[in-house]
Write an enzyme that holds these catalytic residues in place. Sequence first.
Site, PDB file in Angstrom:
ATOM      1  N   PHE A  57       0.847  -1.189   0.000  1.00 50.04           N
ATOM      2  CA  PHE A  57       0.000   0.000   0.000  1.00 50.04           C
ATOM      3  C   PHE A  57       0.884   1.241   0.000  1.00 50.04           C
ATOM      4  O   PHE A  57       1.777   1.371   0.851  1.00 50.04           O
ATOM      5  CB  PHE A  57      -0.912   0.008   1.224  1.00 50.04           C
ATOM      6  CG  PHE A  57      -2.082  -0.919   1.081  1.00 50.04           C
ATOM      7  CD1 PHE A  57      -3.368  -0.428   0.924  1.00 50.04           C
ATOM      8  CD2 PHE A  57      -1.896  -2.294   1.083  1.00 50.04           C
ATOM      9  CE1 PHE A  57      -4.448  -1.283   0.777  1.00 50.04           C
ATOM     10  CE2 PHE A  57      -2.972  -3.161   0.935  1.00 50.04           C
ATOM     11  CZ  PHE A  57      -4.255  -2.657   0.772  1.00 50.04           C
ATOM     12  N   GLU A 238      -2.182  -4.794  13.333  1.00 53.22           N
ATOM     13  CA  GLU A 238      -1.152  -5.660  13.927  1.00 53.22           C
ATOM     14  C   GLU A 238      -1.676  -6.378  15.172  1.00 53.22           C
ATOM     15  O   GLU A 238      -1.335  -7.546  15.410  1.00 53.22           O
ATOM     16  CB  GLU A 238       0.094  -4.841  14.276  1.00 53.22           C
ATOM     17  CG  GLU A 238       1.245  -5.677  14.807  1.00 53.22           C
ATOM     18  CD  GLU A 238       2.541  -4.905  14.833  1.00 53.22           C
ATOM     19  OE1 GLU A 238       3.229  -4.865  13.789  1.00 53.22           O
ATOM     20  OE2 GLU A 238       2.869  -4.326  15.891  1.00 53.22           O
TER      21      GLU A 238
END
Length: 288
Positions: A57, A238
């Site tokens: 990204f 995460e």
Amino acid sequence: MLTPGNSADAGLDLWSRSDVQTCTSWNAPIIWEGMFNPRHYDQIHRDEGSSVALTVFAIGRYLDAYLEAFLNSSENHFMVSLPVSYYVFTDTPEKVPNIKLAPDRRLTVVKVERHRRWQDISMMRMKAISDLIESDIRLHSTHVFCFDVDQVFTGRFGPEALGDTVALLHAHYYHLPEMLFTYDRNPKSKAFMKTGDFYYHAAVFGGSWKSVKALTEACYKSIMEDKKHNVEALWHDESHLNRYFWLHKPSRVLSPEYCWDTSIGYRTDIRVQRLLWAPKNYQQLRTS
């Protein structure tokens, strides 16, 4: 006893690195320099017809700051023995640099919306990856690796890293006791963890396309459940990734060689630096 992730793992030498942990408690290999024969992995994966999709990204200023160096270094070091399909997710397709690609390597630009908050950009990538696997990647590639863009390849990142589900030991936590791991400790979050095995870094994860699709779908579902209840996990995607890998043990774990931060300083167990964190200036790069 090691549970082999693929036929090439029969040649893994777990005893070659007595200075580090080379196998998990559930018998998955932890890949370190010195444990494997690179040519052996290259040949077996070529013979098996392995191919890899790389997703990255590059949103907003991140594209200008990092994408060209990331892609150029990948061409020199990432899965150079195998066919690779790059997928660059960006809000400014016209700014993606023209990179000279080796044969059997291609690049596709995927336009995505730019979210106002960088936290949302980080978390929404899970849905974007899952959708692309369904519509495109599964038709072309056997494996998928997902990377943050603010990194540079500096050494071999080859087929020894391929497996059904692949997690990465976080460079800042692999030497620390579990009580210092920054899991999400909020019981209201779907990412909540009381305990775990390791602390994994979301800058690199991968596996077979089926496994990465299952992972990204599960993480996206958890993120949306949290949003419904006005909860945001401590480290966003995460935190959800760590929860997923705790419940669904990775079949392969990469040592911090595969994503190292030079600010940590010299470590005798890091014999090779394969991917490095790029310098970061979050204040300028991130949207508010």
